[in-house]
Design a protein around this motif. Structure first.
Motif, PDB file in Angstrom:
ATOM      1  N   PRO A  23       0.839  -1.302  -0.011  1.00 13.80           N
ATOM      2  CA  PRO A  23      -0.056   0.059  -0.078  1.00 13.80           C
ATOM      3  C   PRO A  23       0.866   1.285  -0.028  1.00 13.80           C
ATOM      4  CG  PRO A  23       0.047  -0.882   2.186  1.00 13.80           C
ATOM      5  CD  PRO A  23       0.614  -1.990   1.291  1.00 13.80           C
ATOM      6  N   CYS A  24       0.310   2.345  -0.395  1.00 14.22           N
ATOM      7  CA  CYS A  24       0.885   3.599  -0.417  1.00 14.22           C
ATOM      8  C   CYS A  24       0.752   4.183   0.893  1.00 14.22           C
ATOM      9  CB  CYS A  24       0.074   4.703  -1.203  1.00 14.22           C
ATOM     10  SG  CYS A  24       0.187   4.470  -2.772  1.00 14.22           S
ATOM     11  N   VAL A  29       8.259   4.505   0.193  1.00 16.18           N
ATOM     12  CA  VAL A  29       9.267   4.532   1.134  1.00 16.18           C
ATOM     13  C   VAL A  29      10.283   3.420   0.769  1.00 16.18           C
ATOM     14  CG1 VAL A  29       9.763   3.883   3.635  1.00 16.18           C
ATOM     15  CG2 VAL A  29       7.854   5.544   2.836  1.00 16.18           C
ATOM     16  N   ARG A  30       9.622   2.064   0.431  1.00 21.94           N
ATOM     17  CA  ARG A  30      10.458   0.953  -0.016  1.00 21.94           C
ATOM     18  C   ARG A  30      11.378   1.174  -1.045  1.00 21.94           C
ATOM     19  NH1 ARG A  30       6.716  -4.111   1.643  1.00 21.94           N
ATOM     20  NH2 ARG A  30       6.743  -3.857   3.809  1.00 21.94           N
ATOM     21  N   LEU A  48       4.728  -2.042  -9.885  1.00 19.25           N
ATOM     22  CA  LEU A  48       3.714  -1.578  -8.835  1.00 19.25           C
ATOM     23  C   LEU A  48       2.377  -1.770  -9.579  1.00 19.25           C
ATOM     24  CD1 LEU A  48       5.093   2.113  -8.818  1.00 19.25           C
ATOM     25  CD2 LEU A  48       4.997   0.780  -6.873  1.00 19.25           C
ATOM     26  N   ASP A  49       1.469  -1.590  -8.508  1.00 16.46           N
ATOM     27  CA  ASP A  49      -0.091  -2.002  -8.783  1.00 16.46           C
ATOM     28  C   ASP A  49      -0.835  -1.007  -9.533  1.00 16.46           C
ATOM     29  OD1 ASP A  49      -0.325  -4.506  -7.619  1.00 16.46           O
ATOM     30  OD2 ASP A  49      -0.290  -3.292  -5.672  1.00 16.46           O
ATOM     31  N   PRO A  50      -1.741  -1.128 -10.465  1.00 18.07           N
ATOM     32  CA  PRO A  50      -2.495  -0.051 -11.108  1.00 18.07           C
ATOM     33  C   PRO A  50      -2.987   0.808  -9.958  1.00 18.07           C
ATOM     34  CG  PRO A  50      -3.152  -2.214 -11.819  1.00 18.07           C
ATOM     35  CD  PRO A  50      -2.246  -2.455 -10.884  1.00 18.07           C
ATOM     36  N   GLY A  51      -3.668   1.998 -10.250  1.00 13.77           N
ATOM     37  CA  GLY A  51      -4.451   2.968  -9.509  1.00 13.77           C
ATOM     38  C   GLY A  51      -3.356   3.882  -8.906  1.00 13.77           C
ATOM     39  N   GLN A  56       0.972   7.834  -7.552  1.00 15.14           N
ATOM     40  CA  GLN A  56       1.596   8.369  -6.646  1.00 15.14           C
ATOM     41  C   GLN A  56       3.149   8.315  -6.699  1.00 15.14           C
ATOM     42  OE1 GLN A  56      -0.019  10.559  -4.692  1.00 15.14           O
ATOM     43  NE2 GLN A  56      -1.757  10.094  -5.705  1.00 15.14           N
ATOM     44  N   VAL A  57       3.727   7.098  -6.797  1.00 15.94           N
ATOM     45  CA  VAL A  57       5.014   6.672  -6.533  1.00 15.94           C
ATOM     46  C   VAL A  57       5.982   7.309  -7.524  1.00 15.94           C
ATOM     47  CG1 VAL A  57       6.691   4.756  -6.600  1.00 15.94           C
ATOM     48  CG2 VAL A  57       4.320   4.375  -5.267  1.00 15.94           C
ATOM     49  N   PRO A  58       5.689   7.478  -8.854  1.00 13.58           N
ATOM     50  CA  PRO A  58       6.582   8.009  -9.733  1.00 13.58           C
ATOM     51  C   PRO A  58       6.725   9.385  -9.467  1.00 13.58           C
ATOM     52  CG  PRO A  58       5.199   6.544 -10.983  1.00 13.58           C
ATOM     53  CD  PRO A  58       4.635   6.628  -9.580  1.00 13.58           C
ATOM     54  N   ASP A  59       5.647  10.358  -9.353  1.00 13.85           N
ATOM     55  CA  ASP A  59       5.470  11.692  -8.888  1.00 13.85           C
ATOM     56  C   ASP A  59       6.487  11.953  -7.492  1.00 13.85           C
ATOM     57  OD1 ASP A  59       4.200  12.407 -10.946  1.00 13.85           O
ATOM     58  OD2 ASP A  59       2.432  12.477 -10.153  1.00 13.85           O
TER      59      ASP A  59
END
Length: 89
Positions: A23-24, A29-30, A48-51, A56-59
């Motif tokens: 989860p986000c 963090v990982r 990464l999962d969709p959604g 969020q993670v790339p940004d």
């Protein structure tokens, strides 16, 4: 490093981490912790999962100074390639 070498290096990740089901914001963090363990200039592939994760993670990584080189839709998940900067930010 020649142009051909840099193209070859950009195509093959130095490491890969599977964060599907994470989860986000834990996946961010990982991914960041894994990047910090890698040599400057290294390329990490993050699954990464969709959604929310791929939104969020790339940004978040880009805001931390990491270079996003590729986001690839592999139907069940996304593969994100992130480069650790050669100079510490």
């Amino acid at each position: 490093m020649s142009n051909a070498e840099s193209l070859t290096n950009s195509g093959t990740p130095d490491a890969q981490i599977d964060l599907r089901g994470t989860p986000c914001p834990l996946n961010f963090v990982r991914a960041k912790l894994r990047l910090e363990q890698m040599a400057p200039g290294s390329l990490l592939e993050v699954w990464l999962d969709p959604g929310e994760p791929i939104e969020q993670v790339p940004d978040s990584l880009a805001m931390e100074g990491y270079g996003i080189e590729l986001v690839e839709d592999r139907s069940e998940f996304f593969a994100l390639r992130v480069r650790r900067p050669t100079v510490s930010t």
